[in-house]
Design a protein around this motif. Structure first.
Motif, PDB file in Angstrom:
ATOM      1  N   UNK A   1       6.574  71.420 -50.696  1.00 24.48           N
ATOM      2  CA  UNK A   1       7.958  71.192 -51.823  1.00 24.48           C
ATOM      3  C   UNK A   1       7.581  71.420 -53.325  1.00 24.48           C
ATOM      4  N   UNK A   2       6.095  72.232 -53.509  1.00 20.52           N
ATOM      5  CA  UNK A   2       5.487  72.331 -55.083  1.00 20.52           C
ATOM      6  C   UNK A   2       5.798  73.515 -54.946  1.00 20.52           C
ATOM      7  N   UNK A   3       6.697  74.429 -53.821  1.00 17.92           N
ATOM      8  CA  UNK A   3       6.531  75.905 -54.265  1.00 17.92           C
ATOM      9  C   UNK A   3       7.584  76.449 -54.985  1.00 17.92           C
ATOM     10  N   UNK A   4       7.141  77.026 -55.629  1.00 16.25           N
ATOM     11  CA  UNK A   4       8.173  77.743 -56.601  1.00 16.25           C
ATOM     12  C   UNK A   4       9.380  78.727 -55.860  1.00 16.25           C
ATOM     13  N   UNK A   5       8.984  78.967 -55.055  1.00 18.51           N
ATOM     14  CA  UNK A   5      10.407  79.875 -54.607  1.00 18.51           C
ATOM     15  C   UNK A   5      11.273  79.099 -53.676  1.00 18.51           C
ATOM     16  N   UNK A   6      11.113  77.076 -53.370  1.00 18.88           N
ATOM     17  CA  UNK A   6      12.123  76.815 -53.211  1.00 18.88           C
ATOM     18  C   UNK A   6      12.489  76.283 -51.596  1.00 18.88           C
ATOM     19  N   UNK A   7      11.653  76.329 -50.710  1.00 23.50           N
ATOM     20  CA  UNK A   7      11.160  76.877 -49.478  1.00 23.50           C
ATOM     21  C   UNK A   7      12.876  75.805 -48.520  1.00 23.50           C
ATOM     22  N   UNK A   8      13.041  76.153 -47.380  1.00 16.44           N
ATOM     23  CA  UNK A   8      14.148  75.620 -46.760  1.00 16.44           C
ATOM     24  C   UNK A   8      13.371  74.803 -45.265  1.00 16.44           C
ATOM     25  N   UNK A   9      13.397  73.475 -45.878  1.00 16.65           N
ATOM     26  CA  UNK A   9      11.979  73.107 -44.750  1.00 16.65           C
ATOM     27  C   UNK A   9      12.963  73.164 -43.126  1.00 16.65           C
ATOM     28  N   UNK A  10      14.164  72.222 -43.567  1.00 16.00           N
ATOM     29  CA  UNK A  10      14.884  72.066 -41.932  1.00 16.00           C
ATOM     30  C   UNK A  10      16.100  73.139 -42.444  1.00 16.00           C
ATOM     31  N   UNK A  11      15.873  73.807 -40.755  1.00 10.70           N
ATOM     32  CA  UNK A  11      17.675  75.036 -40.608  1.00 10.70           C
ATOM     33  C   UNK A  11      18.493  73.973 -40.132  1.00 10.70           C
ATOM     34  N   UNK A  12      19.424  73.870 -40.652  1.00  9.77           N
ATOM     35  CA  UNK A  12      20.352  73.039 -39.876  1.00  9.77           C
ATOM     36  C   UNK A  12      20.852  72.912 -39.131  1.00  9.77           C
ATOM     37  N   UNK A  13      21.717  71.835 -38.963  1.00  8.64           N
ATOM     38  CA  UNK A  13      21.327  72.180 -36.483  1.00  8.64           C
ATOM     39  C   UNK A  13      22.842  73.116 -36.549  1.00  8.64           C
TER      40      UNK A  13
END
Length: 713
Positions: free
Chosen positions: A412-424
Motif C-alpha cells: 500500500x505504500x508503493x507510489x505505483x498504487x498497486x492493485x492488490x485484488x483483481x475483480x472477480x
C-alpha cells in the motif's frame, strides 16, 4: 513527435535529452536504491542511490554510526555486494564487534572480553568471507578515501564513520576540515556513481548545512517512547519524510518498531525466575564494576545474561548444566552485599534444578498437519495450501511477527498504487486463466545415474511418512551425501522479485525481452544439454502445450536470457505472446527486510515463537493467491505469487549450477530449498553460505544408504 538528437559531449560531462532522463526516472526497478536494512527508513528515503551523499546527523550516544553499520551489513551480508567502511574514530575491532553483536543479537559490551556464545561463534564463521573492507588508518582523509574507492573494485557502497564536530589533531575528518571533506565525498559519489553514507556526530543545523549533502537524516532520541525519530530532508526540498526506529544499543543496532516489539515480546517470556535472579545478582561482576570471580565463572554468567537478553532458549539449555556445576562448586565469594546476593542466587539456582518449557506465543490460525495411517498422506496434503478461515485477518496486537500487516503495508505504500485484488468479474478473462502453479518451475530432479526409491519412516510423533533414499553408483567414488537446506527461500525471494504492480496488458509477441516490464510470457522450451544439471525450467517442461510452449513468469525469462548470454543456451528465448506491465522489483522489499530482521532474533529462540513466525510468513505469502475460491484474502494476484515462487526457484537452481560448474556432483535438486551433493570430503560446496540468515543454508551429511530427512524429521 521525434526526439531531439543528443548533443555530443565530452567524457567529463553528462548531457541527456529530457526523453532519456524520463526513461531513467519512470522505469521502476531500473536503478533501485540500496536498502538501509531497515524497512521504515527505506520507505521514508527511497533507499541509498548511486551518485548521492547521504549524511546521518546525530549527537553522541544516539546511534548515528549504527545507521551506517546497518546499511553496510545489509549490503555486504544480505546482498553480497562489496562495501568500503572508512572508520575515522572507531577502529576495526570496534566495527567488527558491533557487526557480530548486531548479526548474532549478542551483548556488545561482553564481546569486548572476547567471550563468544556458540551461536556467536557460528556467526563469526559466516562473516569471514563477507565482502566488507574496513579502513581505519590514522591518516584517513576524504582524499584518501576517494583514492581508495577506484582501486577497491566494484564497490556498491561507501560508509564514512565518522565526521567529528570537535577538532582533533589526530583525526583529519574533524573540526573546520569538515566542509571541504564533504565536498570531496560528494564529488566521489558523483564520479564513481556510488552512494556515500557519512555520519557526523552533531545535529547542529549550522554545521550540518555547511556540509552540503544531498540527503540529511537527523536522528533525535524520544525519551518518552524509547524510540528514535529520523527526519529525512533533501538539500533543495527540505523535510520530505520521517521514520521511527527502536534503538537496541546493547546489540549495536536499530530495529524497525514492529520487529522490535516482536523481539521484546519473545525476550520477556524466555527463562525461569531463577535464571533472571542469577543474571541480576551476577550483573555487578559481569559488567566489570566488581571483581572477585574467577574468569571462567565471569564468562559463564555473562553468557547467561546474553542468552536471556536475546531470548535464546537453545543457549539457555546448554548453559544450565555448567551453571549448576558452578553453583555446586562452592565458590568463595566476596563478603559484601553483592557477593552474598550472588551466593544466594547460586544456591537457589542449584536447588531449583529447573526444566524450562519453551514460551508460548499469541495463538492464531495455523495450518493443521496431515494425519492418518497413510504414508503418502503428507504428499497428498500438498494439494491444499493449508489456509483456514480467519487467516486473512491481520495479526492481533502483540503478535510475535505481524506478517500479513507488514506485507499489506509494503504494497500500500508503493507510489505505483498497486492493485492488490483483481475483480472477480475479470478473473475468467485476460491473463488470469493462463496462470498456473506449474509456472513455479520447481525442480524435482534426480541424477540419471542415481536410483531413487521411497521408503517408509515413522516420525517421533508416531506418524508414518515416506522419504527418499538414493543409491549412488560406485563410479561416483567414496563419499557421503551433503544435504543443502536453504533458509527462508520465499521471503528471501521478496528482496528483489520483478512484479507488475498494476493490471497486465496484452503485449503479444515480442522481438526481445524488455527489462522494464514484468508479467507472463509464452515461450518455446529451450534445449538444455548441460550434464549433471536439471533443466532451468524444472518441472515446467512437462507442462508444454501441443506446440512445445509454456507460459513463464519474469524471473525465468531473466534466467534464460542470462544463460544465453553466458553461452549455456544456443538460442535466445522466443516470446510468442505476453501479458505485461511496468516492472517494480522493490514492491515486497519492506516485507523482506522486516522478516529478515525478525528472524535474526527469533531463529535463536526456537520453540513456539519461531514456529509462529514461520507460520505467519507462510500464510501471508500464500494469501497472495489462495487455492480455494471461497478463501477470503486481502490479495488476489496469482502473477505476484507465482513470480515470487519462480524467483525462489531460479535462485535455488542458480547456486546449484555454480557448484556443478566448479566440479561438484549434484545428485538431486528439489523444490526451492533442497539440494543434495555427493562429497568425498564432507565439506559443502563453497558456492553456498552456511548460516541461519535468509539465502544462507544448513548443511547435513548423510551416509550412503540412509534416507533423506525432511522438515522436522
Amino acid at each position: 513527435m521525434s526526439s531531439q538528437p543528443t548533443p555530443a559531449r565530452d567524457a567529463g560531462r553528462r548531457l541527456a535529452t529530457l526523453g532519456d532522463a524520463l526513461g531513467d526516472v519512470i522505469t521502476p526497478g531500473s536503478a533501485p536504491g540500496l536498502s538501509f536494512g531497515l524497512a521504515g527508513l527505506d520507505a521514508a528515503t527511497g533507499g541509498l542511490h548511486p551518485g548521492r551523499l547521504v549524511l546521518v546527523a546525530a549527537p553522541p550516544q544516539v546511534g548515528g554510526s549504527l545507521i551506517g553499520l546497518a546499511a553496510a551489513r545489509h549490503t555486504a551480508l544480505a546482498l553480497n555486494h562489496r562495501v568500503l567502511y572508512a572508520a575515522s574514530g572507531p577502529n576495526r575491532a570496534d566495527i567488527t564487534r558491533r557487526i557480530i553483536a548486531a548479526e548474532a543479537g549478542g551483548d556488545y559490551a561482553r564481546l569486548k572480553t572476547g567471550t563468544l556464545t556458540p551461536h556467536e561463534q557460528e556467526v563469526v564463521q559466516r562473516l569471514r568471507n563477507a565482502p566488507l573492507l574496513i579502513d581505519d588508518g590514522s591518516d584517513l582523509t576524504a582524499e584518501a578515501i576517494a583514492e581508495t574507492v577506484p582501486v577497491a573494485g566494484d564497490l556498491a557502497l561507501v560508509v564514512v564513520d565518522r565526521l567529528q564536530r570537535a577538532r582533533n589533531p589526530r583525526l583529519p575528518l574533524s573540526g573546520d576540515h569538515l566542509p571541504a571533506a564533504s565536498q570531496v565525498l560528494r564529488e566521489l559519489a558523483r564520479t564513481q556513481h556510488v552512494p556515500v553514507l557519512a555520519v557526523v556526530d552533531t545535529d547542529d543545523p549550522a554545521i550540518v548545512n555547511l556540509l552540503d549533502a544531498d540527503v540529511i537524516l537527523t536522528l533525535t532520541a524520544l525519551p518518552d517512547t524509547g524510540e528514535t525519530n529520523v527526519t529525512v530532508a533533501e538539500r533543495d526540498l527540505g523535510v520530505i519524510g520521517h521514520a521511527r526506529l527502536r534503538p537496541d544499543l546493547a546489540r549495536a543496532r536499530f530495529l524497525d518498531t514492529a520487529a522490535a516489539a516482536g523481539a521484546r515480546a519473545v525476550r520477556d517470556v524466555v527463562g525461569s525466575d531463577t535464571d533472571h535472579d542469577l543474571s541480576a545478582a551476577a550483573l555487578p561482576f559481569t559488567s566489570g564494576a566488581l571483581q572477585g570471580l574467577p574468569a571462567a565463572a565471569t564468562h559463564l554468567l555473562a553468557a547467561l545474561r546474553t542468552a536471556l537478553a536475546v531470548g535464546n532458549v537453545k543457549d539457555l539449555d546448554e548453559l544450565r548444566g555448567p551453571l549448576r556445576a558452578l553453583a555446586a562448586a562452592g565458590l568463595r565469594l566476596p563478603d559484601h552485599a553483592e557477593g552474598r546476593r550472588l551466593a544466594a542466587a547460586l544456591h537457589g539456582y542449584n536447588a531449583a534444578a529447573v526444566v524450562v518449557t519453551p514460551p508460548s506465543a499469541p495463538g492464531f490460525g495455523q495450518p493443521a498437519a496431515a494425519s492418518g495411517p497413510d504414508a503418502d498422506a503428507e504428499d497428498e496434503a500438498q494439494d491444499d495450501d493449508g489456509l483456514v478461515d480467519g487467516d486473512e485477518e491481520e495479526e492481533p496486537e502483540g503478535a510475535v511477527f505481524p506478517a500479513l500487516k507488514i506485507l499489506k503495508g509494503a504494497v500500500d505504500r508503493s507510489k505505483m498504487h498497486p492493485i492488490r485484488v483483481i475483480a472477480k468479474e475479470d478473473r475468467e478473462n485476460g491473463p488470469w486463466p493462463l496462470i498456473s502453479e506449474d509456472m513455479a518451475g520447481e525442480p524435482k530432479w534426480v541424477h540419471p545415474d542415481v536410483t531413487s526409491t521411497r521408503v517408509a519412516h515413522v516420525r517421533d510423533n508416531g506418524k508414518l511418512v515416506r522419504r527418499d533414499k538414493f543409491d549412488v553408483p560406485a563410479p561416483f567414488g567414496d563419499g557421503v551425501m551433503c544435504l543443502i537446506d536453504r533458509n527462508g527461500s520465499f521471503p528471501s525471494a521478496c528482496s528483489a522479485v520483478p512484479l507488475a504492480p498494476n493490471k497486465l496488458l496484452r503485449t503479444g509477441p515480442l522481438d526481445a525481452f524488455d527489462r522494464s516490464q514484468a508479467g507472463i510470457y509464452l515461450i518455446d522450451i529451450p534445449d538444455w544439454k548441460f550434464p549433471g544439471m536439471p533443466h532451468p525450467l524444472g518441472q515446467l517442461i512437462e507442462r508444454a502445450d501441443d506446440e512445445g510452449r509454456v507460459w513463464v513468469t519474469t524471473p525465468h525469462i531473466k534466467q534464460l536470457e542470462r544463460l544465453h548470454r553466458e553461452g549455456h543456451l544456443t538460442q535466445r528465448v522466443v516470446i510468442h505472446d505476453s501479458w505485461t506491465g511496468r516492472a517494480n522489483e522493490s514492491l515486497f522489499k519492506p516485507f523482506y527486510a522486516a522478516a529478515r530482521e525478525a528472524r535474526t532474533d527469533l531463529v535463536q529462540v526456537g520453540g513456539d515463537p519461531y514456529a509462529h513466525y514461520k507460520t505467519r510468513v507462510s500464510i501471508a505469502l500464500r494469501l497472495l493467491w489462495p487455492k480455494r475460491q471461497e478463501q477470503r484474502s486481502p490479495f488476489w494476484r496469482p502473477d505476484w505469487r507465482m513470480s515470487m515462487v519462480a524467483e525462489a526457484s531460479v535462485r535455488h537452481w542458480t547456486v546449484a549450477f555454480k557448484a556443478v560448474q566448479e566440479g561438484h556432483t549434484l545428485i538431486a535438486l528439489r523444490k526451492v530449498d533442497a539440494a543434495i551433493f555427493w562429497t568425498p570430503d564432507q565439506t559443502p560446496p563453497d558456492t553456498y553460505r552456511i548460516g541461519t540468515g535468509f539465502g544462507e543454508v544448513k548443511a547435513k551429511f548423510i551416509q550412503h544408504g540412509d534416507f533423506i530427512p525432511e522438515g522436522d524429521d
